[in-house]
Motif scaffolding. Structure first.
Motif: not given
Length: 139
Positions: A62, A88, A91-92, A94-96, A98-99, A109, A113, A115
């Motif tokens: 990851d 943005r 954030g994409n 980072g969100f990917d 963290v998931l 995910a 998702f 990113s």
């Protein structure tokens, strides 16, 4: 003496290394394709890339996928995207990431998702508006 394999650079198209807008666009699109759409999963006809494969390796995979996704953000910074667009994109990724740290949920995910595809969409929108000469007709 054993036969050694030598790569012939004229046999494949290399990515451009110059600093132009069109060259940056090609590198970003190639990285997005590598991370999100290298092969199609048989049965569900869903494209996957290196992001999904790296996501199967706990933690280190990851982190590596997030680092590769950050390259797209670095290229976008060089293209002059606004701070809001950069946030943005961060954030994409980072969100990917963290998931991805959540077992099983992160693997699912990565399939849903994307990113890097979202970030490519942000970059294309910026380039189409501010640098229309770099638009590539896809066929």
């Amino acid at each position: 003496m054993a036969n050694t394999f030598r790569m012939d650079p004229s046999r494949f198209d290399a990515l451009p290394l110059d600093r132009g807008i069109a060259a940056s666009r090609q590198r970003i699109e190639a990285m997005e394709k590598l991370l999100e759409r290298v092969v199609v999963l048989p049965g569900i006809n869903r494209p996957i890339g290196l992001d999904v494969v790296l996501g199967l390796v706990p933690v280190i995979g990851d982190i590596a996928a997030a680092a590769l996704g950050s390259y797209i953000i670095w290229e976008a910074r060089n293209l002059g995207l606004s701070r809001f667009q950069m946030l943005r994109m961060m954030g994409n990724v980072g969100f990917d990431a963290v998931l991805g740290f959540v077992p099983l949920v992160g693997d699912a995910a990565d399939l849903l998702f994307r990113s890097n595809t979202r970030n490519l969409r942000i970059i294309r929108k910026h380039l189409d508006r501010h640098h229309p000469s770099s638009v590539v007709v896809e066929g």
